[in-house]
Write an enzyme that holds these catalytic residues in place. Structure first.
Site, PDB file in Angstrom:
ATOM      1  N   LYS A  41      21.344  33.893  39.389  1.00 55.04           N
ATOM      2  CA  LYS A  41      19.827  34.597  38.592  1.00 55.04           C
ATOM      3  C   LYS A  41      18.609  34.360  38.403  1.00 55.04           C
ATOM      4  CE  LYS A  41      20.823  32.497  33.516  1.00 55.04           C
ATOM      5  NZ  LYS A  41      19.168  32.632  33.914  1.00 55.04           N
ATOM      6  N   HIS A  74      25.413  28.603  36.365  1.00 54.48           N
ATOM      7  CA  HIS A  74      25.833  27.346  36.404  1.00 54.48           C
ATOM      8  C   HIS A  74      26.821  27.584  35.065  1.00 54.48           C
ATOM      9  CE1 HIS A  74      22.800  27.498  33.212  1.00 54.48           C
ATOM     10  NE2 HIS A  74      22.911  26.422  32.838  1.00 54.48           N
ATOM     11  N   HIS A 133      26.164  34.328  30.829  1.00 60.32           N
ATOM     12  CA  HIS A 133      26.930  33.806  30.244  1.00 60.32           C
ATOM     13  C   HIS A 133      27.793  33.490  29.275  1.00 60.32           C
ATOM     14  CE1 HIS A 133      24.051  30.719  32.965  1.00 60.32           C
ATOM     15  NE2 HIS A 133      23.495  30.964  31.865  1.00 60.32           N
TER      16      HIS A 133
HETATM   17  C1  BG6 Z   1      19.016  29.292  31.718  1.00 62.25           C
HETATM   18  C2  BG6 Z   1      18.798  30.286  31.458  1.00 62.25           C
HETATM   19  O1  BG6 Z   1      20.571  29.939  32.309  1.00 62.25           O
HETATM   20  O2  BG6 Z   1      20.154  29.047  31.444  1.00 62.25           O
HETATM   21  C3  BG6 Z   1      17.711  29.595  29.842  1.00 62.25           C
HETATM   22  O3  BG6 Z   1      17.924  31.376  31.427  1.00 62.25           O
HETATM   23  C4  BG6 Z   1      18.761  28.439  29.552  1.00 62.25           C
HETATM   24  O4  BG6 Z   1      16.629  29.944  29.742  1.00 62.25           O
HETATM   25  C5  BG6 Z   1      19.748  27.322  29.816  1.00 62.25           C
HETATM   26  O5  BG6 Z   1      18.296  27.896  28.636  1.00 62.25           O
HETATM   27  C6  BG6 Z   1      19.947  27.057  29.101  1.00 62.25           C
HETATM   28  O6  BG6 Z   1      21.810  26.332  30.267  1.00 62.25           O
HETATM   29  P1  BG6 Z   1      22.313  25.247  29.313  1.00 62.25           P
HETATM   30  O7  BG6 Z   1      22.932  24.097  30.461  1.00 62.25           O
HETATM   31  O8  BG6 Z   1      21.237  23.928  28.850  1.00 62.25           O
HETATM   32  O9  BG6 Z   1      22.817  25.884  28.081  1.00 62.25           O
END
Ligand code: BG6
Length: 505
Positions: free
Chosen positions: A178, A208, A270
């Site tokens: 994304k 992710h 997410h």
């Molecule tokens: C990303 C977003 O996909 O995920 C970010 O674009 C966000 O804004 C991040 O900070 C959070 O990922 P994680 O793995 O740190 O929870």
């Protein structure tokens, strides 16, 4: 560590053999289903490549999962020498040296797998070099994984270049991430460009969150145990809360972020994926299409939101950081209803935000209150007895907590108090939890799409988000102070409930 413990209990020759045997068995299980592959990171000097992709590959190399037969090409518009690239990459791999015991020999061995390719996906310069690199080892059994770590506006150019260089072969796999679009229409357009050249079975769309160990554990919790499944429905569950709280602000991503906001940046992908994993029916098999079919059914069962189901906020310093006033939300909370037999009447409250009080992601399942309190008359009922809760901590301090009511030990009658069963993954499994990208990158080599989003899932999520964005358009988000848990929203209060803040680590 387990090796050390085992070896501590052995001596001399026995230990040498023990290590060799154990290491061999370990590597065998780690490399199951894998064949040596070529990774081509297009955008190899960009932030994503340096911060996430290459360090993840290094960790996999250290564990013996990536062997000397793999090759990695870092393709970039910039002409960079291998030495300079190694220098750029090293700071992002320091963890592996400090915490992972990597040696300089490991580093040299890993760098030997990497080739630099100067490539301009728009003009096409360097395509022949890339083709030469791949064709050197061309083999229908050897996967070539093209990771497009570049802006989605370049995906079309990149895939056409791969096709024109003869690299869109059946063994090619395409990894994208994304933002795959800004709304349903642009997402469909980007995906249509990919589909012109690659089959859906070759496209790996990364979210992710699906690669996070605890997110995968959610599936183990639900589908490898029976005790929860019998309770996992509207007869027993009162409501579900999902919190993904971050302490960081938008930092140097303000321009990107302002065009997206929390709903598109976090909820569309997410948080929707987390809702799916909590709410989905058990698939018959843990395979890519069955898992994704079930997630898709959840997305399609989510009732269209109304304005009252969405609450948005913006941290106070945001406009100043951006340099102009903006209606983009940095916090959002939503109340979702899932219209099916299992979940009818069970609200899913989700929230995510930046610059909040702490970094913590948690799923809280609140069970219904007991139907009748037998302890009320002998004094036990006067405690404030909360319902049972299952708290799944995704990060940090990954683990599970089951909140129960117990009897306080000792005399004094039937005094009840809230207690907890606490499973901390860190304490229970001494191993380091790999980064999400490590798992996902190896799955691309395995050809396993289970933890990647299928095209129809992405579109179904946009079908929920697009109308929601229309509802909030032109509305100003409520300001909140950094370091709080967001603006007061009455999504839950209106239902007589309140947010459960993440527990202390
Ligand atoms: C990303 C977003 O996909 O995920 C970010 O674009 C966000 O804004 C991040 O900070 C959070 O990922 P994680 O793995 O740190 O929870």
């Amino acid at each position: 560590r387990w090796l050390t413990t085992m070896v501590d209990n052995m001596t001399g020759e026995q230990a040498d053999h023990g290590i060799a045997d154990a290491r061999e068995a370990d590597i065998k299980s780690l490399t199951k289903g894998l064949v040596p592959s070529d990774y081509v990171i297009i955008g190899g000097t960009g932030d994503l490549a340096l911060r996430k992709i290459l360090p993840a590959l290094f960790w996999r190399y250290l564990d013996g999962q990536i062997t000397s037969d793999y090759r990695i090409a870092a393709a970039s518009r910039r002409d960079i020498s291998p030495e300079d690239y190694a220098g750029m990459l090293r700071p992002f791999c320091e963890d592996a040296f400090s915490g992972g015991g990597a040696s300089e020999d490991d580093w040299t061995g890993f760098l030997a797998l990497i080739s630099m390719i100067t490539l301009d996906v728009q003009g096409g310069a360097g395509g022949d070099h890339l083709a030469g690199f791949i064709n050197e080892r061309a083999d229908s059994a050897r996967p070539t994984i093209f990771y497009l770590a570049i802006a989605p506006s370049l995906f079309g150019d990149a895939t056409r270049l791969l096709r024109d260089c003869g690299l869109a072969t059946p063994q090619a796999r395409l990894v994208v991430e994304k933002p795959l679009g800004h709304d349903g229409a642009s997402s469909r357009a980007i995906n249509a460009e990919l589909a012109e050249i690659f089959d859906e079975s070759q496209i790996y769309r990364i979210d992710h969150y699906l690669g996070k160990e605890t997110v995968q554990n959610l599936m183990a919790l639900r589908f490898a145990n029976v005790i929860f499944e019998t309770q996992w429905n509207n007869n027993h569950i009162d409501h579900v809360q999902i919190t993904v709280a971050e302490t960081v602000g938008v930092d140097n991503r303000a321009a990107y972020y302002d065009a997206y906001g929390a709903i598109r940046d976090m909820v569309q992908n997410h948080l929707m994926q987390l809702v799916c994993l909590v709410a989905m029916e058990p698939p018959s098999h843990f395979n890519a299409d069955q898992v994704r079919d079930e997630k898709l059914r959840v997305l399609r069962a989510i009732r269209p939101l109304s304005a009252g189901d969405i609450s948005r906020g913006q941290y106070q310093e945001y406009a100043q950081e951006l340099g102009s006033p903006s209606d983009t939300e940095t916090y959002v909370a939503m109340k979702l209803a899932i219209d099916n037999w299992r979940w009818a009447g069970v609200p899913f409250y989700i929230r995510t935000g930046k610059k909040l009080a702490r970094r913590a992601s948690e799923i809280v399942i609140t069970f219904k209150q007991r139907p009748h309190d037998i302890f009320q008359r002998n004094g036990g009922g006067d405690i404030d007895s909360p319902p049972n809760r299952l708290i799944i901590r995704l990060q940090p301090s990954e683990g599970l907590r089951l909140q129960l009511i117990s009897k306080e030990p000792g005399p004094g009658g039937m005094r009840l108090f809230p207690s907890e069963l606490n499973l901390s993954f860190g304490d229970t499994f001494e191993a380091r939890l790999p980064d999400a990208y490590e798992r996902l990158l190896m799955d691309t080599a395995r050809g396993n799409q289970t933890l990647f989003m299928r095209r129809d899932e992405v579109f179904a999520a946009w079908d929920i988000i697009d109308p929601a964005m229309k509802l909030v358009a032109g509305r100003t988000p409520a300001l909140y102070r950094s370091g709080t848990m967001g603006p007061a929203d009455d999504l839950l209060a209106a239902d007589g409930r309140s947010w459960i803040d993440p527990y202390d680590d």
